[in-house]
Design an enzyme around this catalytic site. Structure first.
Site, PDB file in Angstrom:
ATOM      1  N   SER A 139       0.805  -1.223   0.000  1.00  0.00           N
ATOM      2  CA  SER A 139       0.000   0.000   0.000  1.00  0.00           C
ATOM      3  C   SER A 139       0.835   1.269   0.000  1.00  0.00           C
ATOM      4  O   SER A 139       0.313   2.352  -0.214  1.00  0.00           O
ATOM      5  CB  SER A 139      -0.951   0.030   1.203  1.00  0.00           C
ATOM      6  OG  SER A 139      -0.262   0.379   2.372  1.00  0.00           O
ATOM      7  N   LYS A 171       1.276   4.090   7.411  1.00  0.00           N
ATOM      8  CA  LYS A 171       0.526   4.949   6.484  1.00  0.00           C
ATOM      9  C   LYS A 171       0.967   6.401   6.644  1.00  0.00           C
ATOM     10  O   LYS A 171       1.565   6.785   7.650  1.00  0.00           O
ATOM     11  CB  LYS A 171      -0.983   4.875   6.773  1.00  0.00           C
ATOM     12  CG  LYS A 171      -1.631   3.539   6.499  1.00  0.00           C
ATOM     13  CD  LYS A 171      -1.766   3.271   5.018  1.00  0.00           C
ATOM     14  CE  LYS A 171      -2.417   1.938   4.745  1.00  0.00           C
ATOM     15  NZ  LYS A 171      -1.583   0.804   5.125  1.00  0.00           N
TER      16      LYS A 171
END
Length: 198
Positions: free
Chosen positions: A118, A156
């Protein structure tokens, strides 16, 4: 352990003056650098740095303390795998791992291995090792280790808004994750990356 602004300032002064002093500075010299009149208030801050593992007392010497270098031979803790996709738990294995000093932050650091894709548009690939500086706050846009609902950790890019936290992937095929502010705890900020081509 989270350092106060004053403790971070003292630690930074010790690092900045490492080459200036042939021996660690005395408490009186530190008081002078910081503009403090009392050694008592300095001692409290120094004790917090000792407890954080950033400095160590020098027994029997008037000079008191010296820096503990974070890139020392024993390495920094490797704490397992973390998701850069769907969140998974970061598992504490605490094996030491050698990391170049240039990849370390100013505070205590640890290493995690990335699982998932990701964050590929930020150059973070599955199997990479990330060096994380342990801290509980981050700036918007920082890449962080976020603990979600005290259960799962993920890597993230963070965006903090009043009452909510948005965790952004760096992969156009994936969507941002939105949580209430109290559901997310920052556990550290990305400082470096290691990759094997074997």
């Amino acid at each position: 352990m989270q350092l106060t602004r004053r403790q971070q300032e003292i630690y930074q002064i010790l690092r900045d003056n490492l080459d200036h002093y042939q021996q660690p500075p005395t408490y009186d010299e530190l008081c002078g650098l910081l503009g403090l009149k009392s050694r008592g208030s300095l001692h409290k801050h120094i004790q917090a740095l000792v407890e954080a593992g950033l400095v160590e007392p020098m027994a029997g010497l008037k000079r008191g303390i010296r820096l503990v270098e974070p890139g020392a031979e024993e390495g920094i803790p490797y704490l397992g795998r973390i998701a850069a996709g769907r969140p998974i738990e970061a598992i504490a294995e605490a094996e030491p791992m050698q990391v170049p000093d240039q990849l370390l932050g100013k505070g205590p650091c640890y290493v995690l291995q990335v699982s998932g894709d990701s964050m590929i548009d930020d150059g973070i690939q599955d199997g990479d090792y990330v060096v994380i500086e342990q801290q509980a706050q981050a700036q918007n846009g920082d890449i962080v280790v976020a603990l979600i609902r005290n259960e799962e950790a993920t890597l993230k890019r963070i965006e903090q808004r009043p009452g909510e936290v948005i965790l952004h992937p760096a992969n156009p095929a994936m969507s941002a994750m939105v949580y209430r502010a109290e559901e997310v705890r920052i556990q550290g900020v990305l400082r470096g990356l290691l990759r094997s081509y074997i």
